[in-house]
Structures are given as C-alpha cells and as structure tokens.
Write a protein that holds these residues in place. Structure first.
Motif, short mmCIF file in Angstrom:
data_model
loop_
_atom_site.label_atom_id
_atom_site.label_comp_id
_atom_site.label_asym_id
_atom_site.label_seq_id
_atom_site.Cartn_x
_atom_site.Cartn_y
_atom_site.Cartn_z
N THR A 63 0.86 1.64 8.07
CA THR A 63 2.27 2.94 9.00
C THR A 63 2.53 2.56 9.46
N GLN A 66 4.63 -0.42 7.55
CA GLN A 66 5.80 0.47 7.12
C GLN A 66 7.24 0.64 7.82
N THR A 102 4.40 15.50 9.47
CA THR A 102 5.38 14.40 9.35
C THR A 102 3.86 12.92 9.40
N MET A 105 1.70 12.86 7.62
CA MET A 105 1.53 12.69 6.33
C MET A 105 1.86 11.16 6.19
N SER A 106 1.88 10.54 6.76
CA SER A 106 2.46 8.81 6.83
C SER A 106 1.37 8.18 6.95
N TYR A 107 -0.33 8.88 7.56
CA TYR A 107 -0.85 7.79 7.11
C TYR A 107 -1.56 7.71 6.26
N LEU A 108 -1.83 9.25 5.67
CA LEU A 108 -2.25 9.77 4.10
C LEU A 108 -1.75 9.10 2.89
N ARG A 109 0.11 8.80 3.24
CA ARG A 109 0.66 8.03 1.98
C ARG A 109 0.10 6.83 2.31
N GLN A 110 0.20 6.08 3.33
CA GLN A 110 -0.28 4.80 3.13
C GLN A 110 -1.21 4.70 2.26
N LEU A 112 -3.47 6.08 0.44
CA LEU A 112 -3.68 6.67 -1.39
C LEU A 112 -2.27 4.52 -1.93
N LYS A 113 -2.14 4.73 -1.18
CA LYS A 113 -0.82 3.40 -2.12
C LYS A 113 -2.20 2.64 -2.98
#
Length: 136
Positions: A63, A66, A102, A105-110, A112-113
């Motif tokens: 994160t 990113q 927010t 969610m940014s941690y979760l998005r990373q 799940l990459k």
C-alpha cells in the motif's frame, strides 16, 4: 525542470525499488518460517496465523508502495509541465487521504492482488493438504 521535484522523484524511485526488494525478502522469510513450522509439526492454526501476519505485512508494504507510485506519477507530470510540486508529498496525501474505510480498503486491495496473494494462498493450500494427508 525544477530541482525539488527532480530530487523528490529520485528519492521516491529508489524507495519504490527498495520496497520491491523488501517484499521479496518478506516472502522468503515467510517460506522459511512456514517450513520451520511444518518441520516442528505446529498446528494448522499457528501456520495460518503466521501466514496471515506475513500477508498483512506485505499488504501494508504494498500500500505504501502504491502511494509512492502515485506520487511518482504526479512528479513526472509536473516535470513534463515544468511545475514545482516537489517536497509536498505528505501535505498532498493528507488532503486526499480519506477515512478509515478508505484506508482499510486500500490495504485489502493490495492484499488481494495476485502478485501479493499467490504465495500466501499456496502456503495455506499446502498446509491444508499436509494436514489432510497426515490424518488419512
């Protein structure tokens, strides 16, 4: 070309590259710990906890990476337009930070990459397979 913008870009680019190396070392350390846990016959719960902690740590690292990439793109755009936006990363990020949801969610998005998740998913699957083979 402004010196502050260029200087910040160089510093952040080096930091970005180091984060890639840190993530690779983190995965390697996770593999070593996982093999050690297997060798010691530790429970599935302990294996899952260790894997989850490493996965979470990499998600946090990715994160930040990113955010660094986004700032690098801003700096590159500023360099093209000959603008001076250097040395303003934290104030810029603070303005667009968002709330707790927010950030989470940014941690979760990373996490799940595919490039992040694949190692940890494979270790979880291998742990489950090993336990099921032991009990059959």
């Amino acid at each position: 070309m402004t010196a502050r913008t260029q200087s910040e870009w160089l510093c952040l680019q080096q930091s970005y590259d180091k984060m890639d190396m840190q993530a690779l070392w983190l995965k390697l350390l996770c593999l070593v710990v996982w093999f050690w846990l297997l060798h010691n016959g530790d429970s599935l719960r302990i294996q899952f906890t260790a894997i989850a902690l490493f996965w979470l740590h990499e998600a946090l690292l990715r994160t930040v990476q990113q955010r660094t990439a986004e700032r690098l793109l801003q700096l590159e755009q500023a360099l093209i337009q000959n603008q001076d936006i250097g040395m303003q990363w934290h104030s810029t990020w603070q303005q667009q930070r968002g709330g707790v949801t927010t950030l989470a969610m940014s941690y979760l998005r990373q996490a799940l990459k595919p490039t992040v998740a694949i190692t940890y998913i494979v270790l979880i699957v291998l742990s489950v397979i090993r336990v099921s083979v032991m009990f059959n």
